[in-house]
Scaffold this motif. Structure first.
Motif, PDB file in Angstrom:
ATOM      1  N   UNK A   1       0.816  -1.228   0.000  1.00  0.00           N
ATOM      2  CA  UNK A   1       0.000   0.000   0.000  1.00  0.00           C
ATOM      3  C   UNK A   1       0.843   1.268   0.000  1.00  0.00           C
ATOM      4  N   UNK A   2       2.010   1.228   0.625  1.00  0.00           N
ATOM      5  CA  UNK A   2       2.892   2.394   0.642  1.00  0.00           C
ATOM      6  C   UNK A   2       3.335   2.745  -0.774  1.00  0.00           C
ATOM      7  N   UNK A   3       3.719   1.719  -1.543  1.00  0.00           N
ATOM      8  CA  UNK A   3       4.178   1.942  -2.911  1.00  0.00           C
ATOM      9  C   UNK A   3       3.040   2.480  -3.776  1.00  0.00           C
ATOM     10  N   UNK A   4       1.872   1.908  -3.633  1.00  0.00           N
ATOM     11  CA  UNK A   4       0.724   2.356  -4.430  1.00  0.00           C
ATOM     12  C   UNK A   4       0.355   3.806  -4.110  1.00  0.00           C
ATOM     13  N   UNK A   5       0.414   4.158  -2.836  1.00  0.00           N
ATOM     14  CA  UNK A   5       0.100   5.535  -2.450  1.00  0.00           C
ATOM     15  C   UNK A   5       1.162   6.506  -2.964  1.00  0.00           C
ATOM     16  N   UNK A   6       2.427   6.087  -2.993  1.00  0.00           N
ATOM     17  CA  UNK A   6       3.481   6.953  -3.514  1.00  0.00           C
ATOM     18  C   UNK A   6       3.258   7.250  -4.990  1.00  0.00           C
ATOM     19  N   UNK A   7       2.835   6.240  -5.739  1.00  0.00           N
ATOM     20  CA  UNK A   7       2.551   6.464  -7.161  1.00  0.00           C
ATOM     21  C   UNK A   7       1.390   7.441  -7.333  1.00  0.00           C
ATOM     22  N   UNK A   8       0.379   7.282  -6.500  1.00  0.00           N
ATOM     23  CA  UNK A   8      -0.828   8.120  -6.630  1.00  0.00           C
ATOM     24  C   UNK A   8      -0.598   9.543  -6.134  1.00  0.00           C
ATOM     25  N   UNK A   9       0.030   9.682  -4.997  1.00  0.00           N
ATOM     26  CA  UNK A   9       0.145  10.996  -4.374  1.00  0.00           C
ATOM     27  C   UNK A   9       1.377  11.782  -4.831  1.00  0.00           C
ATOM     28  N   UNK A  10       2.495  11.106  -4.997  1.00  0.00           N
ATOM     29  CA  UNK A  10       3.726  11.815  -5.348  1.00  0.00           C
ATOM     30  C   UNK A  10       3.865  11.974  -6.857  1.00  0.00           C
ATOM     31  N   UNK A  11       3.613  10.894  -7.591  1.00  0.00           N
ATOM     32  CA  UNK A  11       3.775  10.967  -9.042  1.00  0.00           C
ATOM     33  C   UNK A  11       2.502  11.353  -9.773  1.00  0.00           C
ATOM     34  N   UNK A  12       1.402  11.495  -9.050  1.00  0.00           N
ATOM     35  CA  UNK A  12       0.137  11.946  -9.627  1.00  0.00           C
ATOM     36  C   UNK A  12      -0.292  11.078 -10.816  1.00  0.00           C
ATOM     37  N   UNK A  13      -0.226   9.781 -10.651  1.00  0.00           N
ATOM     38  CA  UNK A  13      -0.653   8.862 -11.710  1.00  0.00           C
ATOM     39  C   UNK A  13      -1.479   7.756 -11.079  1.00  0.00           C
TER      40      UNK A  13
END
Length: 323
Positions: A106-118
Motif C-alpha cells: 500500500x505504501x508503494x501504491x500511495x506513492x505512485x498516486x500521491x507523489x507521481x500523480x498517476x
C-alpha cells in the motif's frame, strides 16, 4: 439528404502531407518501465521524492508491526530472551517478518498516486490493473519449475553445518507453519515485486528509455536487500532481478515476476515448515552455493522463456476486435 457542415469554431483541416507522419500517427502506448510518465505529470524530482516516501513508509510499517508485536506480547505474557526480545518462535517470527514486508505494497501504491500523480494501477501493468488471468497462467508455469528447483536443491550436498537437521517438525507445528506461510508469502513476494520490479524499475525508467538501464539498478538493490551471504547468492539474486525485470517490461506487467517469486518462496518455506526448526533458520537465497546457482539460473531462464512463449501465442490468437 445528409450534409456535412463546418463551423467557424471547427475549421476544415486539409489532409496532412504523406511526409508529415507526426500529424497522422497515433500516440504510441508507453512501455511498462516508462509508465511513470502517465498523465504528463512527470517532473524530474518526483521519482526521487517518491522513493524517499516509499523508504520512510516501509520503515514506519515495520515499526508499526514491531510495536504491535510488543503490545501483543505484553497482553499474552510472552517470554523474553536474554537480550529482552520477545520469543515468538520460528513460526511467529517468520509470520511477523512476512507481514511487515507485505504491508509495504500500500505504501508503494500511495506513492505512485500521491507523489507521481498517476493511477496506482500503472504499477501493476500497462492495463492499469493486475491481470489476474495472466497471473494464473504464470503461477501454473512456475509451479513445476519451482518444484523441480526445490526438489533438486534438496538432493544437493549441504556444506558442513549449514541448514537445519532434517527432522520431522510434527503435525501441529507443520500445519501451523504451513498455514502462516500460505497466508502471508503471496503478499510478501508481491510486495517485493511492487518495490523492485515495480517502483524502482519505473523510477529509473522515468529518466531512461533503455530497458537495460531501467532493470539494472533494481536488480542490484534487490540482491543487496537480502544481505551479503556468498558471492554465488548475490549473483543469483542479481540474475533473478534482471530476468524478471526484463520479463516485466516484455509482458507489460508484474504478473510474471509475482508468479515466480510467490511459488519459489511458497514451496521453499513450505518445505521448511515440515522440518523441526526449519523456519528458525536465518539463511536466505543470498547464502546459496555455486551448485544451487547452477540449478537456479537455468530454471529462471526456462520460466521466462515459457512465459514469453505463452504471451506470444495469446497475442497472436487475439482477433483485432479483442483489442
Amino acid at each position: 439528404m445528409h450534409m456535412t457542415t463546418h463551423t467557424m469554431d471547427e475549421p476544415h483541416q486539409p489532409p496532412a502531407p504523406p511526409w508529415d507522419r507526426t500529424a497522422t500517427a497515433p500516440a504510441q502506448p508507453l512501455p511498462y518501465h516508462r509508465l511513470a510518465l502517465t498523465n504528463g505529470n512527470h517532473r524530474w524530482w518526483r521519482p526521487l521524492a517518491g522513493t524517499v516516501v516509499v523508504f520512510v513508509g516501509a520503515v514506519v510499517v515495520m515499526l508499526a508491526v514491531l510495536i504491535g508485536s510488543e503490545i501483543a506480547g505484553a497482553v499474552l505474557d510472552r517470554p523474553r530472551d536474554a537480550d529482552g526480545d520477545l520469543i515468538w518462535g520460528g513460526i511467529g517470527d517468520t509470520a511477523l517478518a512476512l507481514l511487515g514486508l507485505a504491508l509495504v505494497t500500500p505504501v508503494v501504491l500511495l506513492a505512485a498516486r500521491w507523489v507521481q500523480r498517476r493511477p496506482a494501477g500503472t504499477l501493476s501493468s500497462v492495463a492499469g490493473a493486475l491481470r489476474w488471468r495472466l497471473l494464473g497462467l504464470c503461477l501454473a508455469v512456475a509451479l513445476p519449475i519451482s518444484a523441480a528447483s526445490v526438489g533438486i536443491s534438496m538432493l544437493l550436498p549441504e556444506p558442513e553445518g549449514s541448514g537445519p537437521d532434517l527432522t520431522w517438525a510434527g503435525l501441529s507445528p507443520f500445519l501451523l507453519g504451513l498455514a502462516s506461510v500460505c497466508l502471508l508469502v503471496p503478499f510478501q513476494a508481491a510486495a517485493e515485486e511492487y518495490v523492485f520490479r515495480g517502483w524502482l524499475l519505473q523510477a529509473v525508467g522515468a529518466w531512461c528509455r533503455s530497458p537495460w538501464v531501467a532493470v539494472t539498478p533494481q536488480a542490484v538493490l534487490f540482491a543487496a536487500a537480502h544481505g551479503w551471504g556468498t558471492a554465488w547468492g548475490f549473483a543469483d539474486l542479481v540474475v533473478f532481478g534482471l530476468i524478471t525485470g526484463l520479463l516485466t517490461i516484455r509482458t507489460g506487467g508484474l504478473e510474471a515476476a509475482i508468479g515466480l517469486h510467490v511459488l519459489n518462496n511458497l514451496l521453499a518455506m513450505g518445505v521448511l515448515s515440515a522440518i523441526a526448526g526449519g523456519l528458525d533458520t536465518e539463511e536466505t537465497a543470498a547464502d546459496m552455493n555455486w551448485m544451487m546457482l547452477a540449478v537456479d539460473v537455468p530454471m529462471v531462464t526456462l520460466y521466462a522463456a515459457a512465459v514469453l512463449w505463452i504471451v506470444h501465442r495469446r497475442d497472436n490468437s487475439r482477433s483485432p476486435s479483442d483489442g
